[in-house]
Design a protein around this motif. Structure first.
Motif, PDB file in Angstrom:
ATOM      1  N   THR A  46      57.368  -9.937  26.483  1.00 26.26           N
ATOM      2  CA  THR A  46      56.306 -10.225  27.066  1.00 26.26           C
ATOM      3  C   THR A  46      55.321 -10.801  25.892  1.00 26.26           C
ATOM      4  OG1 THR A  46      54.789  -8.307  26.568  1.00 26.26           O
ATOM      5  CG2 THR A  46      56.082  -8.077  28.311  1.00 26.26           C
ATOM      6  N   GLU A  47      54.156 -11.480  26.273  1.00 25.22           N
ATOM      7  CA  GLU A  47      53.484 -11.974  25.640  1.00 25.22           C
ATOM      8  C   GLU A  47      53.049 -11.400  24.370  1.00 25.22           C
ATOM      9  OE1 GLU A  47      49.226 -11.820  27.932  1.00 25.22           O
ATOM     10  OE2 GLU A  47      50.107 -13.678  27.764  1.00 25.22           O
ATOM     11  N   LYS A  48      52.894  -9.992  24.761  1.00 23.00           N
ATOM     12  CA  LYS A  48      52.551  -9.089  23.444  1.00 23.00           C
ATOM     13  C   LYS A  48      53.813  -8.627  22.720  1.00 23.00           C
ATOM     14  CE  LYS A  48      48.559  -7.316  26.294  1.00 23.00           C
ATOM     15  NZ  LYS A  48      48.050  -5.845  26.774  1.00 23.00           N
ATOM     16  N   THR A  49      54.805  -9.330  22.969  1.00 24.71           N
ATOM     17  CA  THR A  49      55.908  -8.667  22.280  1.00 24.71           C
ATOM     18  C   THR A  49      55.980  -9.141  20.681  1.00 24.71           C
ATOM     19  OG1 THR A  49      57.416  -8.339  24.137  1.00 24.71           O
ATOM     20  CG2 THR A  49      58.549  -8.310  21.925  1.00 24.71           C
ATOM     21  N   LYS A  50      55.809  -8.293  19.663  1.00 27.86           N
ATOM     22  CA  LYS A  50      55.985  -8.805  18.118  1.00 27.86           C
ATOM     23  C   LYS A  50      57.457  -8.561  17.567  1.00 27.86           C
ATOM     24  CE  LYS A  50      53.978 -10.354  14.696  1.00 27.86           C
ATOM     25  NZ  LYS A  50      52.699  -9.637  13.996  1.00 27.86           N
ATOM     26  N   ALA A  51      58.075  -7.658  17.884  1.00 27.14           N
ATOM     27  CA  ALA A  51      59.460  -7.368  17.399  1.00 27.14           C
ATOM     28  C   ALA A  51      60.493  -6.568  18.118  1.00 27.14           C
ATOM     29  CB  ALA A  51      59.366  -6.745  16.014  1.00 27.14           C
ATOM     30  N   VAL A  52      61.736  -6.774  17.737  1.00 25.81           N
ATOM     31  CA  VAL A  52      62.872  -5.866  18.411  1.00 25.81           C
ATOM     32  C   VAL A  52      63.441  -5.219  17.328  1.00 25.81           C
ATOM     33  CG1 VAL A  52      64.396  -7.567  18.603  1.00 25.81           C
ATOM     34  CG2 VAL A  52      64.688  -5.629  19.915  1.00 25.81           C
ATOM     35  N   ILE A  53      63.860  -3.826  17.332  1.00 25.06           N
ATOM     36  CA  ILE A  53      64.617  -3.090  16.524  1.00 25.06           C
ATOM     37  C   ILE A  53      66.103  -2.951  16.809  1.00 25.06           C
ATOM     38  CG2 ILE A  53      64.793  -0.987  15.411  1.00 25.06           C
ATOM     39  CD1 ILE A  53      61.809  -0.317  15.959  1.00 25.06           C
ATOM     40  N   ILE A  54      66.830  -3.469  15.817  1.00 25.25           N
ATOM     41  CA  ILE A  54      67.922  -3.387  16.052  1.00 25.25           C
ATOM     42  C   ILE A  54      68.815  -2.544  15.098  1.00 25.25           C
ATOM     43  CG2 ILE A  54      70.486  -4.660  15.850  1.00 25.25           C
ATOM     44  CD1 ILE A  54      68.719  -5.410  18.356  1.00 25.25           C
ATOM     45  N   ASN A  55      69.605  -1.406  15.433  1.00 23.97           N
ATOM     46  CA  ASN A  55      69.935  -0.311  14.489  1.00 23.97           C
ATOM     47  C   ASN A  55      71.573  -0.297  14.709  1.00 23.97           C
ATOM     48  OD1 ASN A  55      69.846   3.217  14.304  1.00 23.97           O
ATOM     49  ND2 ASN A  55      70.231   1.860  12.724  1.00 23.97           N
ATOM     50  N   SER A  56      72.069  -0.989  13.690  1.00 23.93           N
ATOM     51  CA  SER A  56      73.663  -1.013  13.706  1.00 23.93           C
ATOM     52  C   SER A  56      74.273  -0.824  12.425  1.00 23.93           C
ATOM     53  CB  SER A  56      74.023  -2.137  14.256  1.00 23.93           C
ATOM     54  OG  SER A  56      75.394  -2.435  14.492  1.00 23.93           O
ATOM     55  N   PRO A  57      75.037   0.160  12.084  1.00 27.56           N
ATOM     56  CA  PRO A  57      75.526   1.152  13.057  1.00 27.56           C
ATOM     57  C   PRO A  57      74.122   2.003  13.399  1.00 27.56           C
ATOM     58  CG  PRO A  57      77.065   1.136  11.144  1.00 27.56           C
ATOM     59  CD  PRO A  57      75.870   0.234  10.963  1.00 27.56           C
ATOM     60  N   SER A  58      74.371   2.736  14.466  1.00 29.20           N
ATOM     61  CA  SER A  58      73.335   3.227  15.362  1.00 29.20           C
ATOM     62  C   SER A  58      73.220   4.745  14.880  1.00 29.20           C
ATOM     63  CB  SER A  58      73.337   3.245  16.681  1.00 29.20           C
ATOM     64  OG  SER A  58      72.521   4.077  17.253  1.00 29.20           O
ATOM     65  N   ASN A  59      71.918   5.377  14.721  1.00 29.15           N
ATOM     66  CA  ASN A  59      71.536   6.964  14.544  1.00 29.15           C
ATOM     67  C   ASN A  59      70.757   6.826  16.080  1.00 29.15           C
ATOM     68  OD1 ASN A  59      70.875   9.423  14.576  1.00 29.15           O
ATOM     69  ND2 ASN A  59      69.500   8.991  12.475  1.00 29.15           N
ATOM     70  N   PRO A  60      71.385   7.611  17.023  1.00 28.73           N
ATOM     71  CA  PRO A  60      72.430   8.543  16.819  1.00 28.73           C
ATOM     72  C   PRO A  60      73.730   8.275  17.553  1.00 28.73           C
ATOM     73  CG  PRO A  60      71.163   8.669  19.044  1.00 28.73           C
ATOM     74  CD  PRO A  60      70.678   7.610  18.205  1.00 28.73           C
ATOM     75  N   SER A  61      73.973   7.049  18.065  1.00 25.22           N
ATOM     76  CA  SER A  61      75.231   6.915  18.752  1.00 25.22           C
ATOM     77  C   SER A  61      76.471   6.717  17.899  1.00 25.22           C
ATOM     78  CB  SER A  61      75.071   5.984  19.883  1.00 25.22           C
ATOM     79  OG  SER A  61      75.027   4.503  19.197  1.00 25.22           O
ATOM     80  N   GLY A  62      76.118   6.120  16.504  1.00 24.41           N
ATOM     81  CA  GLY A  62      77.554   5.476  15.953  1.00 24.41           C
ATOM     82  C   GLY A  62      77.903   4.276  16.205  1.00 24.41           C
ATOM     83  N   MET A  63      77.254   3.639  17.139  1.00 24.22           N
ATOM     84  CA  MET A  63      77.961   2.595  17.720  1.00 24.22           C
ATOM     85  C   MET A  63      77.269   1.258  16.964  1.00 24.22           C
ATOM     86  SD  MET A  63      79.843   3.805  19.919  1.00 24.22           S
ATOM     87  CE  MET A  63      80.752   2.448  20.755  1.00 24.22           C
ATOM     88  N   ILE A  64      78.235   0.061  17.160  1.00 25.88           N
ATOM     89  CA  ILE A  64      77.934  -1.127  16.150  1.00 25.88           C
ATOM     90  C   ILE A  64      78.035  -2.319  17.114  1.00 25.88           C
ATOM     91  CG2 ILE A  64      79.027  -2.662  14.339  1.00 25.88           C
ATOM     92  CD1 ILE A  64      80.086   0.018  13.265  1.00 25.88           C
ATOM     93  N   TYR A  65      76.850  -3.179  16.757  1.00 29.79           N
ATOM     94  CA  TYR A  65      76.895  -4.436  17.522  1.00 29.79           C
ATOM     95  C   TYR A  65      77.909  -5.377  16.835  1.00 29.79           C
ATOM     96  CZ  TYR A  65      72.879  -3.336  20.095  1.00 29.79           C
ATOM     97  OH  TYR A  65      71.910  -2.747  20.849  1.00 29.79           O
TER      98      TYR A  65
END
Length: 397
Positions: A163-182
């Motif tokens: 939205t117009e208020k969005t400042k950032a997105v967090i990408i966690n890879s490899p992930s805690n807690p899933s262990g998955m990787i983008y």
């Protein structure tokens, strides 16, 4: 008496990880044989060469204050690491060393968020992301990466959430807690949306070195120079070098953001612990043999324990590609064993089967539990045997 607590802390959610760990510890102190699978840290000691470097620095009297943003020699070691491992080029004024990656993230949100700014957080998420965003006056916006999507969000989901208020997105890879990787392709698609929508990317890569079965880790900052310019890479030595207690993390990114983080650190922590900084120089500049040895141990445990966990009635689990966690969906298991929620199932598992796992509700995934395989294979196999026996004894067709 006036109000004792600031409003900003009244909405904080206690860490589910710490709560379960505390309960398990209490039972152990009563002499009960509890197996804890909640650990968020490697079960190996810090490698010997790193310990020796720390001792050497202390013996040399290198125990005084350092610059708030970190020792120049450590910044250089980090710059060299990013170039060597990630094909990323940074200057010293684009690096800050902090008191662990967690505090680096906290400091980052404090300097980039104004009241009401939104941060997109994929589900499942590490427990501290939402709390840190809220403490900075921001608003967490959740986007679900379902098990069918390998616990990852799509570019279209990201686009729909901005939205117009969005400042950032967090990408966690490899992930805690899933262990998955983008994958590299998935990261490129997410990066394209971030560019189009003009938002920052916070890339948490703390589990970067813990990847398995030939899967590769890519930093989203590698996509292009334009993407790198809007990405703040957060990493550290806690997981990769078994240095959780040393509390050294870092951020690499835009010089203006890094300067603001450094200024804030100068008024809060002063500097990360000097001895730990010297130890981290060796962690990055010295032999990486121990890092690979630990990675292989985790991979071996995963290969041994995954099929046994997957065979438990009702359990639906993806094989993780990194980190050291499993995130099975046990909603059917909980229901068929007579529990109204996974949280209740987790509590019974601890008190009746003496196995401590973390309820997925703390990660935004209430149908799941998180199990850490950062413990010996012997204990892992016994824990899964106990879970299996517990479930089969209570299973109701």
């Amino acid at each position: 008496m006036k109000q004792l607590l600031a409003n900003r802390v009244k909405t904080l959610t206690p860490s589910s990880t710490l709560a379960i760990t505390a309960k398990a510890k209490e039972l152990k102190e009563q002499g009960i044989d509890v197996i804890g699978l909640g650990a968020g840290e490697p079960d190996f000691n810090t490698p010997e060469n790193i310990l020796n470097a720390a001792k050497k620095s202390m013996d040399a009297g290198l125990t005084k204050y350092t610059p708030a943003g970190g020792l120049p020699a450590l910044k250089k070691a980090i710059i060299d690491k990013l170039a060597r491992d990630n094909n990323l080029t940074y200057k010293a004024n684009e690096i800050i060393v902090g008191v662990g990656a967690k505090h680096v993230l906290y400091t980052l949100f404090q300097v980039i968020l104004n009241e009401g700014d939104e941060v997109i957080i994929p589900i499942p998420y590490w427990v501290s992301y939402p709390e840190q965003v809220k403490l900075a006056g921001g608003v967490p916006v959740y986007v679900e990466g379902t098990q069918e999507q390998n616990f990852k969000i799509t570019a279209q989901q990201l686009r729909n959430a901005v939205t117009e208020k969005t400042k950032a997105v967090i990408i966690n890879s490899p992930s805690n807690p899933s262990g998955m990787i983008y994958t590299k392709e998935e990261l490129a698609e997410l990066a394209q949306v971030a560019e189009e929508m003009d938002i920052l990317i916070v890339s948490d890569e703390i589990y970067e070195k813990l990847v398995y079965n030939g899967v590769e880790h890519y930093s989203i900052a590698e996509v292009s120079d334009a993407v790198k310019a809007r990405t703040i890479v957060v990493n550290g030595v806690a997981k990769s070098h078994s240095m959780t207690g040393w509390r050294i993390g870092y951020a690499a990114g835009d010089a203006t953001i890094i300067k603001a983080m450094t200024d804030l650190a100068s008024h809060s922590t002063s500097n990360a612990t000097t001895t730990a900084q010297y130890a981290t120089i060796e962690a990055y500049n010295g032999s990486q043999d121990a890092v690979e040895k630990m990675r292989l141990a985790f991979e071996s445990r995963l290969e041994a324990i995954f099929p046994k966990l997957a065979a438990i009635p009702g359990v639906k689990v993806l094989k993780p590609q990194g980190a050291f966690y499993l995130l099975p969906d046990v909603s059917e298991t909980a229901e068929k064993t007579g529990y109204t929620s996974v949280d209740d199932f987790v509590s019974a598992l601890l008190t009746e089967a003496n196995v401590a796992v973390i309820p997925g509700s703390g990660f935004g995934a209430p149908a799941t539990i998180r199990l850490s395989y950062a413990t010996s294979l012997e204990l892992l196999e016994e824990a899964v045997r106990r879970i299996d026996a517990f479930v089969k004894a209570k299973w109701q067709d």
